[in-house]
Scaffold this active site. Structure first.
Site, PDB file in Angstrom:
ATOM      1  N   SER A   1      -5.879  46.373 -65.227  1.00 19.80           N
ATOM      2  CA  SER A   1      -4.478  45.891 -65.462  1.00 19.80           C
ATOM      3  C   SER A   1      -3.987  45.249 -63.965  1.00 19.80           C
ATOM      4  O   SER A   1      -3.204  44.278 -64.093  1.00 19.80           O
ATOM      5  CB  SER A   1      -3.374  46.705 -65.654  1.00 19.80           C
ATOM      6  OG  SER A   1      -3.447  47.658 -66.877  1.00 19.80           O
TER       7      SER A   1
ATOM      8  N   HIS B   1      -8.395  41.669 -70.534  1.00 17.47           N
ATOM      9  CA  HIS B   1      -7.103  42.625 -70.358  1.00 17.47           C
ATOM     10  C   HIS B   1      -6.436  42.697 -71.712  1.00 17.47           C
ATOM     11  O   HIS B   1      -5.805  41.750 -72.214  1.00 17.47           O
ATOM     12  CB  HIS B   1      -6.427  42.051 -69.437  1.00 17.47           C
ATOM     13  CG  HIS B   1      -5.151  42.870 -69.119  1.00 17.47           C
ATOM     14  ND1 HIS B   1      -3.921  42.639 -68.892  1.00 17.47           N
ATOM     15  CD2 HIS B   1      -5.273  44.315 -68.874  1.00 17.47           C
ATOM     16  CE1 HIS B   1      -3.145  43.522 -68.535  1.00 17.47           C
ATOM     17  NE2 HIS B   1      -3.930  44.870 -68.541  1.00 17.47           N
TER      18      HIS B   1
ATOM     19  N   GLU C   1      -5.684  38.851 -72.166  1.00 15.19           N
ATOM     20  CA  GLU C   1      -5.939  38.056 -71.298  1.00 15.19           C
ATOM     21  C   GLU C   1      -7.352  37.894 -70.510  1.00 15.19           C
ATOM     22  O   GLU C   1      -7.906  39.142 -70.399  1.00 15.19           O
ATOM     23  CB  GLU C   1      -5.066  38.485 -69.678  1.00 15.19           C
ATOM     24  CG  GLU C   1      -3.734  38.157 -70.129  1.00 15.19           C
ATOM     25  CD  GLU C   1      -2.861  38.790 -68.865  1.00 15.19           C
ATOM     26  OE1 GLU C   1      -2.027  38.014 -68.392  1.00 15.19           O
ATOM     27  OE2 GLU C   1      -2.944  39.867 -68.739  1.00 15.19           O
TER      28      GLU C   1
ATOM     29  N   ASN D   1       1.481  41.246 -66.422  1.00 11.86           N
ATOM     30  CA  ASN D   1       1.855  42.468 -65.556  1.00 11.86           C
ATOM     31  C   ASN D   1       2.548  41.984 -64.371  1.00 11.86           C
ATOM     32  O   ASN D   1       3.423  42.591 -63.744  1.00 11.86           O
ATOM     33  CB  ASN D   1       0.629  43.291 -65.146  1.00 11.86           C
ATOM     34  CG  ASN D   1       0.318  44.135 -66.275  1.00 11.86           C
ATOM     35  OD1 ASN D   1       1.075  44.470 -67.098  1.00 11.86           O
ATOM     36  ND2 ASN D   1      -0.922  44.716 -66.238  1.00 11.86           N
TER      37      ASN D   1
END
Ligand SMILES: NC(=O)c1ccc[n+]([C@@H]2O[C@H](COP(=O)([O-])OP(=O)(O)OC[C@H]3O[C@@H](n4cnc5c(N)ncnc54)[C@H](O)[C@@H]3O)[C@@H](O)[C@H]2O)c1
Length: 274
Positions: free
Chosen positions: A107, A128, A140, A179
């Site tokens: 992450s 991701h 991602e 994130n």
């Protein structure tokens, strides 16, 4: 995350070899995949026969060596830079195919740090996924300065053609796109709660009913896993030194207490047996 990733690969028709650390972790992983497929069957999204054949395509082992012949590796182990670089050093020696994609679901850890643990950094990329993986449509794709164009192209096909999901491509900055935006928001909700500003239920209700979010921030945190989120935030903080990424003390104490969210039965809210 691992169970969800296993499921979407098996659902796409691929044969999946999964690796866990122990027999009990294998049993837990198997149970997770099985119950998620069970929910898809009850919801009318899969037939029983389809669910059975998806599960038949999945094997579990505890030895990393079982991945030797794989063409796509997705590492989804604990968010710990040392653990991940060690895994990639070993995978680099184990995986035989020169065209194998070595991806990580990290992450927050820069892909290049993980890629440099191998002698084939051009084959290393971030894939991701988001939780719950079978439901969330986004992946991602994170390219490091050394990821090859052909690996990125193959990842785009993997996500869209094979998994029927959507992708965004992000540069290799800790936190990528989602994130960097999501973590400060979740941590702000914790700070509000920690300061006694409002109850957990009201903070979440506020964002659901006032901002149109399907799930409130504290329930999202419980779902992600408080330990996982704290590790990601620590990496983001060490990269940017921005206080919005600093982990509130309450989260550290919750981790000490084992209140890591849904997976432990308790986080900001309480959950039944997991
Ligand atoms: N939780 C989320 O919502 C989320 C979303 C996107 C990405 N991620 C990333 O996915 C990864 C896993 O997150 P999680 O929430 O599933 O973590 P978790 O701590 O719940 O699970 C980690 C799993 O990795 C296994 N593991 C640890 N060391 C291993 C090893 N050497 N070999 C094989 N398996 C090993 C553990 O047994 C455990 O089952 C992390 O990098 C995290 O940042 C998590």
């Amino acid at each position: 995350m691992g169970a969800g990733i296993i499921e979407v690969f098996a659902r796409s028709g691929r044969v999946v070899q999964a690796v866990e650390t122990s027999e009990s972790a294998i049993r837990a992983g198997h149970r997770r995949v099985e119950s998620s497929l069970g929910r898809a069957v009850s919801g009318g999204k899969l037939s029983t026969t389809e669910a059975e054949s998806i599960l038949d395509r999945v094997s579990f082992a505890t030895e990393l060596e079982s991945l030797a012949d794989c063409e796509v590796i997705v590492e989804a182990a604990t968010e710990d830079p040392e653990l991940k670089t060690d895994l990639f050093t070993r995978l680099d020696k184990i995986v035989t195919s020169e065209t194998a994609i070595l991806s990580t679901n990290t992450s927050s850890i820069p892909i290049i740090q993980i890629a440099r643990a191998t002698v084939r950094p051009e084959m290393v990329v971030g894939l991701h996924f988001f939780s719950p993986v079978p439901v969330m449509p986004l992946v991602e794709i994170v390219r490091s300065l050394m990821t090859s164009d052909s690996v990125v192209r193959r990842c785009k096909d993997l996500v869209t053609v094979e998994m029927n999901k959507e992708f965004i491509v992000a540069e290799d900055r800790a936190g990528f796109v989602v994130n960097i935006l999501l973590v400060p928001y979740l941590l702000s909700a914790v700070r509000l709660f920690e300061a006694g500003h409002a109850s957990a239920a009201d903070i979440d209700k506020g964002m659901r009913l006032g901002a149109g979010h399907p799930v409130g921030p504290l329930a999202v945190l419980d779902y992600i896993g408080i330990d996982t989120l704290a590790k990601a935030a620590d990496v983001l903080y060490s990269e940017y030194r921005d206080p919005s990424f600093s982990v509130p003390q309450l989260l550290r104490r919750m981790i000490d207490a084992g209140h890591t969210g849904q997976k432990s039965g308790r986080g900001f809210f309480e959950y039944g047996a997991t």
